[in-house]
Design an enzyme around this catalytic site. Structure first.
Site, PDB file in Angstrom:
ATOM      1  N   HIS A 108      99.901 -71.596 -53.285  1.00 13.33           N
ATOM      2  CA  HIS A 108      99.722 -72.401 -52.080  1.00 13.33           C
ATOM      3  C   HIS A 108      98.977 -71.604 -51.026  1.00 13.33           C
ATOM      4  CE1 HIS A 108     103.646 -70.737 -50.109  1.00 13.33           C
ATOM      5  NE2 HIS A 108     103.251 -69.943 -51.079  1.00 13.33           N
ATOM      6  N   CYS A 162      97.335 -76.429 -46.657  1.00  9.59           N
ATOM      7  CA  CYS A 162      98.067 -76.605 -47.917  1.00  9.59           C
ATOM      8  C   CYS A 162      97.658 -77.870 -48.672  1.00  9.59           C
ATOM      9  CB  CYS A 162      99.576 -76.559 -47.686  1.00  9.59           C
ATOM     10  SG  CYS A 162     100.241 -77.871 -46.643  1.00  9.59           S
ATOM     11  N   HIS A 213     104.673 -79.205 -45.812  1.00 11.40           N
ATOM     12  CA  HIS A 213     104.063 -78.194 -46.675  1.00 11.40           C
ATOM     13  C   HIS A 213     104.108 -78.648 -48.137  1.00 11.40           C
ATOM     14  CE1 HIS A 213     102.494 -74.301 -47.751  1.00 11.40           C
ATOM     15  NE2 HIS A 213     103.421 -74.201 -48.699  1.00 11.40           N
TER      16      HIS A 213
END
Length: 171
Positions: free
Chosen positions: A142, A78, A130
């Site tokens: 993402h 990510c 994240h």
């Protein structure tokens, strides 16, 4: 009142009026220049956000790999994904999602704009793990989990919404 006093008072009134007029027109100029600068900055960040989103969408389906190397585009995690995309528009952000969550300016969830970074604690252990890019219309761009990779997800009601920690504006 004699003629001389009347002229002095008239000149004083004209002088004061002209001074006020000049002073106010200067403020109007400064205000319009400030407004123009603000609208130019907003347009620039909107353009950068559009470029980031368009570029990110070209990677849809690219595999997820935890710890993916910086700058490598055959797989992303990510934060390597966000770092790569923002670097393409000249914005340098740190490598990890935790460090990225300290970059730029705080923005509330209710004020998200396209290009803002959204941070979550999906492990629910008090640590950000994240990062996603808000792309507008309640969507996130993402990458996560092997088998999913780069994708677009709905934000509201999702894991990323339920584990939301903060958002940052870096544009």
């Amino acid at each position: 009142m004699n003629n001389t006093n009347t002229r002095r008072i008239g000149k004083a009134i004209v002088g004061i009026s002209l001074s006020l007029l000049v002073s106010m027109s200067g403020n109007i100029l400064l205000t319009s220049e400030s407004a123009h600068a603000a609208s130019t900055a907003t347009a620039a960040s909107s353009t950068a956000a559009n470029r980031i989103i368009a570029s990110g969408k070209t990677f849809l389906g690219t595999p997820y790999k935890f710890g993916a190397k910086t700058g490598v585009t055959r797989s992303f995690d990510c934060s390597s994904f966000t770092q790569y995309l923002y670097k393409k528009v000249g914005v340098r952000i740190p490598r990890s999602s935790r460090d990225q969550s300290k970059a730029g300016k705080y923005v509330s969830k209710s004020k998200l704009k396209a290009g803002d970074l959204v941070f979550s604690d999906t492990n629910r252990d008090g640590v950000i793990n994240h990062v996603s890019i808000y792309i507008g219309n309640g969507k996130l761009l993402h990458t996560y989990r092997v088998g999913i990779g780069v994708t677009i997800s709905t934000f509201k009601g999702s894991t990323w919404d339920r584990t939301y920690v903060t958002a940052r504006r870096v544009l």
